[in-house]
Design an enzyme around this catalytic site. Structure first.
Site, short mmCIF file in Angstrom:
data_model
loop_
_atom_site.label_atom_id
_atom_site.label_comp_id
_atom_site.label_asym_id
_atom_site.label_seq_id
_atom_site.Cartn_x
_atom_site.Cartn_y
_atom_site.Cartn_z
N LEU A 23 10.17 127.29 63.33
CA LEU A 23 8.83 127.37 62.74
C LEU A 23 8.06 126.07 62.96
CD1 LEU A 23 9.39 129.38 59.45
CD2 LEU A 23 8.84 130.18 61.76
N LEU A 60 16.29 112.75 57.38
CA LEU A 60 15.75 112.84 56.03
C LEU A 60 16.57 112.06 55.01
CD1 LEU A 60 14.76 116.59 56.19
CD2 LEU A 60 13.17 114.67 55.94
N TYR A 144 22.98 126.93 51.00
CA TYR A 144 21.63 126.70 51.54
C TYR A 144 20.57 127.11 50.50
CZ TYR A 144 17.48 128.11 54.20
OH TYR A 144 16.19 128.32 54.63
N SER A 173 11.36 136.16 56.50
CA SER A 173 11.92 136.10 57.86
C SER A 173 10.75 135.94 58.82
CB SER A 173 12.68 137.39 58.18
OG SER A 173 13.60 137.69 57.16
C1 15L Z 1 15.96 131.66 56.13
O1 15L Z 1 15.80 130.95 55.15
C2 15L Z 1 16.37 131.10 57.44
O2 15L Z 1 15.90 129.78 57.61
C3 15L Z 1 15.94 131.95 58.60
O3 15L Z 1 16.61 131.53 59.75
C4 15L Z 1 16.15 133.45 58.36
O4 15L Z 1 17.48 133.73 58.46
C5 15L Z 1 15.56 133.87 57.02
O5 15L Z 1 15.91 133.02 55.97
C6 15L Z 1 15.90 135.31 56.63
O6 15L Z 1 16.31 135.52 55.50
O7 15L Z 1 15.71 136.20 57.43
#
Ligand code: 15L
Length: 275
Positions: A23, A60, A144, A173
């Site tokens: 992105l 970061l 995550y 997404s």
């Molecule tokens: C996210 O947070 C990911 O960064 C992305 O790669 C997608 O997998 C997305 O979610 C998703 O849920 O489709």
């Protein structure tokens, strides 16, 4: 081909972190139209600087480097960090330490607005049979998602204490088109992503607000009613892709957790191990 700019408002200098990511590359091209200088940062290679671009590679977790990044910017679009389920250590460094560093650097530099790329995975353990809102408590589907929930809390703290406004954008997404049945609900087109980021940057009073990063999809699990003040109006929909997606995936296993929960495959992606 890019569409017409969505606003005539221009900024002096914007910072885009995670500029080398999926992105990040999309927004690098688009944000350049809304500022005199676009400062780009990542740990991955950023290529050559185009006119109006400023490249500042930074990790970061390096607080000194992050402080330098925030100096002299009007606003930040923070996409940087780990964006998939991974081992704890990289998530800890980039998303936990990194997000704290970013907000602390914003405070020191007097930066007052952040677009925080949160994720639908903050709430991935809500069911696909539910519609959740902007005040729905987190229910992360992994480390995550947990780290993004932490990031949302950091943003709230820095708003309450220091008045730094943030949009906590729980991105669904965002890909050129929806890839599967789940993404018929979670899809965010690139044009709508641009509309959303610019709405957040230009709305007069943002506060610290959750907003779901989704297009105007017919199937929806997210209600953005509580973020109406941001003025984001998606103009794309996953519907034109439905027939092709359903043809590729005509049957779903209704007992499969990836079909039951909004987080899809993330609800069972590991490993959740220490290094
Ligand atoms: C996210 O947070 C990911 O960064 C992305 O790669 C997608 O997998 C997305 O979610 C998703 O849920 O489709």
């Amino acid at each position: 081909m890019l569409r017409e700019p969505v606003t005539s408002i221009r900024f002096g200098r914007l910072l885009l972190t995670g500029a080398a990511g999926g992105l990040g590359r999309v927004l690098r091209e688009r944000l350049a139209r809304y500022c005199d200088v676009l400062r780009l940062s990542d740990v991955a290679p950023l290529g050559e600087a185009a006119a109006g671009e400023e490249l500042m590679p930074a990790a970061l977790q390096d607080s000194a480097a992050v402080r330098a990044l925030l100096e002299g910017v009007d606003a930040v679009i923070h996409l940087g960090g780990v964006s998939t389920e991974q081992r704890w250590e990289p998530i800890l460094q980039a998303n936990i330490v990194g997000t704290y560093n970013l907000y602390e650097a914003a405070r020191l530099a007097g930066v007052k607005r952040v677009v925080f790329a949160s994720s639908n995975h903050v709430c991935g353990f809500y069911k696909q049979s539910e519609v959740i809102g902007t005040d729905t408590p987190p229910r992360p589907d992994g480390l995550y998602g947990l780290s993004k929930a932490f990031g949302e809390d950091v943003a709230q703290l820095y708003f309450d204490r220091y008045g730094i406004e943030s949009a906590l954008v729980r991105i669904g997404s965002s890909f050129p088109e929806p890839r599967d049945r789940r993404m018929l609900a979670s899809w965010l087109s690139y044009d709508d992503l641009e509309r959303l980021v610019m709405a957040v940057l230009t709305t007069p009073a943002l506060g610290c607000s959750v907003i779901y990063g989704i297009s105007d999809n017919k199937t929806r699990w997210y209600d953005n009613g509580g973020a109406a003040h941001i003025g984001y109006r998606p103009q794309d929909s996953s519907e034109p892709f439905r027939a092709a997606v359903e043809a590729r995936q005509p049957r779903l296993d209704l007992g499969d957790p990836t079909t039951i929960y909004q987080g899809g495959a993330f609800v069972r992606t590991g490993p959740f191990t220490q290094d």
